[in-house]
Scaffold this motif. Sequence first.
Motif, PDB file in Angstrom:
ATOM      1  N   SER A   2       0.750  -1.144   0.151  1.00 55.93           N
ATOM      2  CA  SER A   2       0.129  -0.001  -0.009  1.00 55.93           C
ATOM      3  C   SER A   2       0.863   1.194   0.099  1.00 55.93           C
ATOM      4  CB  SER A   2      -0.772  -0.211   1.202  1.00 55.93           C
ATOM      5  OG  SER A   2      -1.430   1.057   1.573  1.00 55.93           O
ATOM      6  N   ASP A   3       0.431   2.507  -0.730  1.00 59.39           N
ATOM      7  CA  ASP A   3       0.747   3.589  -0.319  1.00 59.39           C
ATOM      8  C   ASP A   3       1.231   4.132   1.091  1.00 59.39           C
ATOM      9  OD1 ASP A   3       0.674   3.353  -2.987  1.00 59.39           O
ATOM     10  OD2 ASP A   3      -0.266   5.282  -3.365  1.00 59.39           O
ATOM     11  N   SER A   4       0.419   3.659   1.969  1.00 62.47           N
ATOM     12  CA  SER A   4       0.421   3.942   3.246  1.00 62.47           C
ATOM     13  C   SER A   4       1.232   3.282   4.121  1.00 62.47           C
ATOM     14  CB  SER A   4      -1.009   3.852   3.991  1.00 62.47           C
ATOM     15  OG  SER A   4      -1.111   4.242   5.307  1.00 62.47           O
ATOM     16  N   VAL A   5       2.643   3.561   4.089  1.00 63.12           N
ATOM     17  CA  VAL A   5       3.692   3.007   5.066  1.00 63.12           C
ATOM     18  C   VAL A   5       3.365   3.365   6.120  1.00 63.12           C
ATOM     19  CG1 VAL A   5       5.951   2.415   5.562  1.00 63.12           C
ATOM     20  CG2 VAL A   5       5.214   2.475   3.168  1.00 63.12           C
ATOM     21  N   ARG A  69      11.586 -11.817  -0.759  1.00 63.98           N
ATOM     22  CA  ARG A  69      10.597 -10.541  -0.570  1.00 63.98           C
ATOM     23  C   ARG A  69       9.465 -11.443   0.341  1.00 63.98           C
ATOM     24  NH1 ARG A  69       9.255  -5.218  -1.096  1.00 63.98           N
ATOM     25  NH2 ARG A  69      11.114  -5.073  -2.260  1.00 63.98           N
ATOM     26  N   LEU A  70       8.974 -11.418   1.092  1.00 64.97           N
ATOM     27  CA  LEU A  70       7.549 -12.233   1.699  1.00 64.97           C
ATOM     28  C   LEU A  70       6.688 -11.142   2.077  1.00 64.97           C
ATOM     29  CD1 LEU A  70       6.231 -15.007   2.438  1.00 64.97           C
ATOM     30  CD2 LEU A  70       7.549 -14.625   4.735  1.00 64.97           C
ATOM     31  N   THR A  71       5.282 -11.102   1.810  1.00 68.89           N
ATOM     32  CA  THR A  71       4.493 -10.383   2.167  1.00 68.89           C
ATOM     33  C   THR A  71       3.238 -11.072   2.564  1.00 68.89           C
ATOM     34  OG1 THR A  71       5.018  -8.686   0.541  1.00 68.89           O
ATOM     35  CG2 THR A  71       2.667  -8.490   1.461  1.00 68.89           C
ATOM     36  N   PHE A  72       2.644 -10.597   3.846  1.00 68.16           N
ATOM     37  CA  PHE A  72       1.664 -11.549   4.322  1.00 68.16           C
ATOM     38  C   PHE A  72       0.616 -10.570   5.307  1.00 68.16           C
ATOM     39  CE2 PHE A  72       5.031 -11.550   7.626  1.00 68.16           C
ATOM     40  CZ  PHE A  72       4.314 -11.419   8.934  1.00 68.16           C
ATOM     41  N   GLN A  78      -0.495  -4.985   6.410  1.00 68.43           N
ATOM     42  CA  GLN A  78       0.261  -5.984   5.498  1.00 68.43           C
ATOM     43  C   GLN A  78       1.846  -5.641   5.780  1.00 68.43           C
ATOM     44  OE1 GLN A  78      -0.813  -6.259   1.460  1.00 68.43           O
ATOM     45  NE2 GLN A  78       1.142  -5.663   0.484  1.00 68.43           N
ATOM     46  N   VAL A  79       2.365  -6.750   5.842  1.00 66.89           N
ATOM     47  CA  VAL A  79       3.666  -6.968   6.430  1.00 66.89           C
ATOM     48  C   VAL A  79       4.657  -7.472   5.266  1.00 66.89           C
ATOM     49  CG1 VAL A  79       5.464  -7.876   8.309  1.00 66.89           C
ATOM     50  CG2 VAL A  79       2.985  -7.386   8.855  1.00 66.89           C
ATOM     51  N   THR A  80       5.801  -6.736   4.992  1.00 66.38           N
ATOM     52  CA  THR A  80       6.385  -7.052   3.919  1.00 66.38           C
ATOM     53  C   THR A  80       8.029  -7.314   4.477  1.00 66.38           C
ATOM     54  OG1 THR A  80       5.230  -6.032   2.144  1.00 66.38           O
ATOM     55  CG2 THR A  80       7.548  -6.620   1.684  1.00 66.38           C
ATOM     56  N   VAL A  81       8.456  -8.404   4.299  1.00 67.70           N
ATOM     57  CA  VAL A  81       9.805  -8.717   5.003  1.00 67.70           C
ATOM     58  C   VAL A  81      10.803  -9.022   3.707  1.00 67.70           C
ATOM     59  CG1 VAL A  81      11.388  -9.962   6.526  1.00 67.70           C
ATOM     60  CG2 VAL A  81       8.823  -9.748   6.747  1.00 67.70           C
ATOM     61  N   GLY A  83      15.030  -9.814   2.199  1.00 69.31           N
ATOM     62  CA  GLY A  83      16.285 -10.633   2.612  1.00 69.31           C
ATOM     63  C   GLY A  83      17.436  -9.613   2.681  1.00 69.31           C
ATOM     64  N   ALA A  84      16.936  -8.178   2.477  1.00 73.27           N
ATOM     65  CA  ALA A  84      17.961  -7.403   2.559  1.00 73.27           C
ATOM     66  C   ALA A  84      17.871  -6.756   4.201  1.00 73.27           C
ATOM     67  CB  ALA A  84      17.566  -5.990   1.851  1.00 73.27           C
ATOM     68  N   GLY A  85      16.918  -7.171   4.887  1.00 69.49           N
ATOM     69  CA  GLY A  85      16.864  -6.811   6.248  1.00 69.49           C
ATOM     70  C   GLY A  85      15.711  -5.931   6.603  1.00 69.49           C
ATOM     71  N   GLU A  86      14.880  -5.721   5.620  1.00 71.83           N
ATOM     72  CA  GLU A  86      13.719  -4.577   5.751  1.00 71.83           C
ATOM     73  C   GLU A  86      12.438  -5.101   6.095  1.00 71.83           C
ATOM     74  OE1 GLU A  86      12.590  -0.368   3.810  1.00 71.83           O
ATOM     75  OE2 GLU A  86      12.858  -2.154   2.458  1.00 71.83           O
ATOM     76  N   ILE A  87      11.833  -4.382   7.082  1.00 72.68           N
ATOM     77  CA  ILE A  87      10.466  -4.884   7.494  1.00 72.68           C
ATOM     78  C   ILE A  87       9.492  -3.448   7.446  1.00 72.68           C
ATOM     79  CG2 ILE A  87       8.725  -5.514   9.045  1.00 72.68           C
ATOM     80  CD1 ILE A  87      11.241  -6.891  10.651  1.00 72.68           C
ATOM     81  N   VAL A  88       8.506  -3.637   6.651  1.00 71.01           N
ATOM     82  CA  VAL A  88       7.401  -2.480   6.199  1.00 71.01           C
ATOM     83  C   VAL A  88       6.204  -3.012   6.498  1.00 71.01           C
ATOM     84  CG1 VAL A  88       6.707  -1.021   4.266  1.00 71.01           C
ATOM     85  CG2 VAL A  88       9.094  -1.928   4.255  1.00 71.01           C
TER      86      VAL A  88
END
Length: 100
Positions: A2-5, A69-72, A78-81, A83-88
Amino acid sequence: MSDSVLVRARFDPSSDRSVSVTIAEALALVAESALDLPPLAHTIDTDSLDALFTTGTDTTGTTPPSELRLTFPYLQWQVTVTGAGEIVIGARSGREAPSG
């Protein structure tokens, strides 16, 4: 995504700290009451999540690829993780971000 981080967090795949714990802490930042959040394990297999994004879980001891990249979904987020070590964490599509 989403645009809403709502939250961006970082984790170190080579650390002893699990990615699932870091995600839970990031979710607590956007929740009205962290105590009311259901366990992350009710939404996703946290052991598999941690293994996927942890260095040395295979025999080569390699780090996860940065393009992984994994999004669930988790509740209204909505959580996105990566491999570069970022969680959004952002609002799920079609849902408004919680106010407060």
